[in-house]
Design a protein around this motif. Structure first.
Motif, PDB file in Angstrom:
ATOM      1  N   MET A   1       0.814  -1.068  -0.020  1.00 19.50           N
ATOM      2  CA  MET A   1      -0.014   0.024  -0.005  1.00 19.50           C
ATOM      3  C   MET A   1       0.699   1.324  -0.063  1.00 19.50           C
ATOM      4  O   MET A   1       1.785   1.336   0.984  1.00 19.50           O
ATOM      5  N   ASP A   2       0.665   2.158  -0.910  1.00 26.23           N
ATOM      6  CA  ASP A   2       1.651   3.338  -0.881  1.00 26.23           C
ATOM      7  C   ASP A   2       1.131   4.373   0.120  1.00 26.23           C
ATOM      8  O   ASP A   2      -0.049   4.331   0.623  1.00 26.23           O
ATOM      9  N   THR A   3       2.048   5.418   0.278  1.00 23.60           N
ATOM     10  CA  THR A   3       1.860   6.328   1.430  1.00 23.60           C
ATOM     11  C   THR A   3       0.606   7.230   1.258  1.00 23.60           C
ATOM     12  O   THR A   3      -0.223   7.346   2.347  1.00 23.60           O
ATOM     13  N   PHE A   4       0.219   7.605   0.160  1.00 25.80           N
ATOM     14  CA  PHE A   4      -0.977   8.300  -0.084  1.00 25.80           C
ATOM     15  C   PHE A   4      -2.231   7.597   0.207  1.00 25.80           C
ATOM     16  O   PHE A   4      -3.104   8.003   0.991  1.00 25.80           O
ATOM     17  N   THR A   5      -2.202   6.257  -0.102  1.00 26.39           N
ATOM     18  CA  THR A   5      -3.422   5.353   0.194  1.00 26.39           C
ATOM     19  C   THR A   5      -3.550   5.272   1.681  1.00 26.39           C
ATOM     20  O   THR A   5      -4.445   5.273   2.223  1.00 26.39           O
ATOM     21  N   LEU A   6      -2.368   4.847   2.297  1.00 28.08           N
ATOM     22  CA  LEU A   6      -2.439   4.731   3.783  1.00 28.08           C
ATOM     23  C   LEU A   6      -3.113   6.030   4.557  1.00 28.08           C
ATOM     24  O   LEU A   6      -3.524   5.936   5.365  1.00 28.08           O
ATOM     25  N   ILE A   7      -2.249   6.954   4.120  1.00 24.42           N
ATOM     26  CA  ILE A   7      -2.739   8.391   4.789  1.00 24.42           C
ATOM     27  C   ILE A   7      -4.417   8.725   4.700  1.00 24.42           C
ATOM     28  O   ILE A   7      -4.873   8.814   5.246  1.00 24.42           O
ATOM     29  N   THR A   8      -4.589   8.291   3.451  1.00 24.87           N
ATOM     30  CA  THR A   8      -6.147   8.441   3.079  1.00 24.87           C
ATOM     31  C   THR A   8      -7.040   7.674   3.774  1.00 24.87           C
ATOM     32  O   THR A   8      -7.972   8.016   4.499  1.00 24.87           O
ATOM     33  N   CYS A   9      -6.381   6.342   3.996  1.00 21.57           N
ATOM     34  CA  CYS A   9      -7.167   5.358   4.732  1.00 21.57           C
ATOM     35  C   CYS A   9      -7.149   5.842   6.490  1.00 21.57           C
ATOM     36  O   CYS A   9      -8.407   5.578   6.935  1.00 21.57           O
ATOM     37  N   ALA A  10      -5.896   6.137   6.825  1.00 22.95           N
ATOM     38  CA  ALA A  10      -5.853   6.540   8.075  1.00 22.95           C
ATOM     39  C   ALA A  10      -6.979   7.937   8.434  1.00 22.95           C
ATOM     40  O   ALA A  10      -7.549   7.855   9.598  1.00 22.95           O
ATOM     41  N   ILE A  11      -7.004   8.688   7.461  1.00 26.57           N
ATOM     42  CA  ILE A  11      -7.949   9.906   7.602  1.00 26.57           C
ATOM     43  C   ILE A  11      -9.515   9.157   7.692  1.00 26.57           C
ATOM     44  O   ILE A  11     -10.065   9.845   8.504  1.00 26.57           O
ATOM     45  N   GLY A  12      -9.541   8.593   6.727  1.00 23.77           N
ATOM     46  CA  GLY A  12     -11.104   7.821   6.728  1.00 23.77           C
ATOM     47  C   GLY A  12     -11.348   7.304   7.972  1.00 23.77           C
ATOM     48  O   GLY A  12     -12.412   7.343   8.383  1.00 23.77           O
ATOM     49  N   LEU A  13     -10.463   6.605   8.437  1.00 21.90           N
ATOM     50  CA  LEU A  13     -10.871   5.869   9.451  1.00 21.90           C
ATOM     51  C   LEU A  13     -11.112   6.824  10.910  1.00 21.90           C
ATOM     52  O   LEU A  13     -11.749   6.358  11.931  1.00 21.90           O
ATOM     53  N   SER A  14     -10.085   7.707  10.841  1.00 23.38           N
ATOM     54  CA  SER A  14     -10.486   8.864  12.028  1.00 23.38           C
ATOM     55  C   SER A  14     -11.648   9.514  12.241  1.00 23.38           C
ATOM     56  O   SER A  14     -11.746  10.286  13.176  1.00 23.38           O
ATOM     57  N   MET A  15     -12.379   9.501  10.985  1.00 27.96           N
ATOM     58  CA  MET A  15     -13.468  10.236  10.851  1.00 27.96           C
ATOM     59  C   MET A  15     -14.695   9.972  11.922  1.00 27.96           C
ATOM     60  O   MET A  15     -15.352  10.940  12.563  1.00 27.96           O
ATOM     61  N   ASP A  16     -14.768   8.907  12.369  1.00 34.45           N
ATOM     62  CA  ASP A  16     -15.790   8.527  13.622  1.00 34.45           C
ATOM     63  C   ASP A  16     -15.234   9.002  15.064  1.00 34.45           C
ATOM     64  O   ASP A  16     -16.049   9.817  15.401  1.00 34.45           O
ATOM     65  N   ALA A  17     -14.003   9.038  14.988  1.00 31.71           N
ATOM     66  CA  ALA A  17     -13.479   9.529  16.334  1.00 31.71           C
ATOM     67  C   ALA A  17     -13.408  11.070  16.156  1.00 31.71           C
ATOM     68  O   ALA A  17     -13.652  11.468  17.292  1.00 31.71           O
ATOM     69  N   PHE A  18     -13.245  11.476  15.132  1.00 30.30           N
ATOM     70  CA  PHE A  18     -13.160  13.011  14.969  1.00 30.30           C
ATOM     71  C   PHE A  18     -14.591  13.538  15.265  1.00 30.30           C
ATOM     72  O   PHE A  18     -14.795  14.440  16.024  1.00 30.30           O
ATOM     73  N   ALA A  19     -15.702  13.053  14.750  1.00 31.94           N
ATOM     74  CA  ALA A  19     -17.143  13.184  14.800  1.00 31.94           C
ATOM     75  C   ALA A  19     -17.380  13.265  16.442  1.00 31.94           C
ATOM     76  O   ALA A  19     -17.950  13.995  16.962  1.00 31.94           O
ATOM     77  N   VAL A  20     -17.090  12.033  16.975  1.00 32.82           N
ATOM     78  CA  VAL A  20     -17.367  12.145  18.459  1.00 32.82           C
ATOM     79  C   VAL A  20     -16.546  13.223  19.188  1.00 32.82           C
ATOM     80  O   VAL A  20     -16.980  13.545  20.128  1.00 32.82           O
ATOM     81  N   ALA A  21     -15.352  13.331  19.052  1.00 32.66           N
ATOM     82  CA  ALA A  21     -14.617  14.384  19.484  1.00 32.66           C
ATOM     83  C   ALA A  21     -15.164  15.577  19.330  1.00 32.66           C
ATOM     84  O   ALA A  21     -15.276  16.653  20.484  1.00 32.66           O
ATOM     85  N   ILE A  22     -15.628  16.117  18.237  1.00 35.37           N
ATOM     86  CA  ILE A  22     -16.443  17.381  18.103  1.00 35.37           C
ATOM     87  C   ILE A  22     -17.556  17.453  19.125  1.00 35.37           C
ATOM     88  O   ILE A  22     -17.992  18.417  19.753  1.00 35.37           O
ATOM     89  N   CYS A  23     -18.327  16.249  19.337  1.00 36.53           N
ATOM     90  CA  CYS A  23     -19.412  16.301  20.258  1.00 36.53           C
ATOM     91  C   CYS A  23     -18.839  16.420  21.587  1.00 36.53           C
ATOM     92  O   CYS A  23     -19.437  16.889  22.439  1.00 36.53           O
ATOM     93  N   LYS A  24     -17.780  15.691  21.937  1.00 37.29           N
ATOM     94  CA  LYS A  24     -17.299  15.747  23.586  1.00 37.29           C
ATOM     95  C   LYS A  24     -16.780  17.492  23.419  1.00 37.29           C
ATOM     96  O   LYS A  24     -17.072  18.010  24.770  1.00 37.29           O
ATOM     97  N   GLY A  25     -16.412  18.000  22.757  1.00 37.36           N
ATOM     98  CA  GLY A  25     -15.842  19.529  22.632  1.00 37.36           C
ATOM     99  C   GLY A  25     -17.042  20.217  22.770  1.00 37.36           C
ATOM    100  O   GLY A  25     -16.944  21.452  23.668  1.00 37.36           O
ATOM    101  N   LEU A  26     -18.192  19.835  22.059  1.00 40.83           N
ATOM    102  CA  LEU A  26     -19.373  20.664  22.168  1.00 40.83           C
ATOM    103  C   LEU A  26     -19.956  20.696  23.867  1.00 40.83           C
ATOM    104  O   LEU A  26     -20.578  21.625  24.247  1.00 40.83           O
ATOM    105  N   ALA A  27     -19.922  19.323  24.395  1.00 44.16           N
ATOM    106  CA  ALA A  27     -20.335  19.156  25.615  1.00 44.16           C
ATOM    107  C   ALA A  27     -19.598  19.643  26.873  1.00 44.16           C
ATOM    108  O   ALA A  27     -20.061  19.930  27.781  1.00 44.16           O
ATOM    109  N   LEU A  28     -18.214  19.715  26.585  1.00 44.64           N
ATOM    110  CA  LEU A  28     -17.338  20.262  27.504  1.00 44.64           C
ATOM    111  C   LEU A  28     -17.590  21.746  27.899  1.00 44.64           C
ATOM    112  O   LEU A  28     -17.436  22.572  26.852  1.00 44.64           O
TER     113      LEU A  28
END
Length: 188
Positions: A1-28
């Motif tokens: 897997m090339d670097t671009f694909t790996l980074i793109t995959c990592a960003i895609g996977l992180s979006m659930d955590a990013f979305a929940v982190a947004i909610c945490k920031g909203l609640a704090l």
């Protein structure tokens, strides 16, 4: 897997955590770098751990299904992507947006819930040409950074970006699945 694909995959996977982190920031009520890093460590740590576990599970079956590994990667990434898109279109407000708790139990549940898809991606890594140390490190670091930023964004802007992040992550994972399939079929 090339670097671009790996980074793109990592960003895609992180979006659930990013979305929940947004909610945490909203609640704090108050945030600081320590709280941002705390959320980032939970989500980044689990996003790194789960694909490693998936890889270790998948490596046991690699020899048996090498001829169809690209189809498995395509189906798993497509399923995960479609599920993320479905969640992004769900109009119900997330429970995380109401819960300001950063307790061990609360963060453990959220970290596991947001990283289950990374477990499945880790299984696909076992069938692909992937340096697993580089992959899990990239996923963990990118998720850490995006989650820490997500807490700040949620605190400043609210939950408007939550569904857009999940939608983008789902689309990215589906496109990666299609790319893997087309590469193995010799079309791309």
């Amino acid at each position: 897997m090339d670097t671009f694909t790996l980074i793109t995959c990592a960003i895609g996977l992180s979006m659930d955590a990013f979305a929940v982190a947004i909610c945490k920031g909203l609640a704090l009520k108050k945030i600081n770098f320590k709280k941002q890093a705390f959320v980032g460590l939970w989500f980044g740590g689990f996003q790194a751990l789960m694909p490693l576990l998936g890889y270790l599970l998948g490596i046991n079956f690699r020899d048996y299904i090498t001829s169809i590994d690209h189809w498995i990667a395509f189906i798993l990434l497509g399923f995960i992507g479609l599920n993320m898109i479905k969640e992004s279109l769900d109009k119900d407000e997330c429970e995380e947006c109401e819960d300001a708790s950063l307790s061990f139990r609360s963060m453990l549940i959220l970290a596991i819930a947001t990283s289950i898809d990374a477990l499945a991606v880790g299984i696909t890594f076992a069938f692909l040409d992937v340096n697993i140390v580089t992959a899990v490190s990239s996923i963990g670091i990118i998720t850490f950074v995006l989650s820490a930023i997500g807490v700040k964004i949620g605190h400043v802007f609210g939950s408007r970006l939550k569904s857009k992040a999940e939608l983008a992550g789902g689309i990215v994972l589906i496109l990666l699945g299609i790319k893997i399939l087309l590469e193995h079929l010799g079309i791309f």
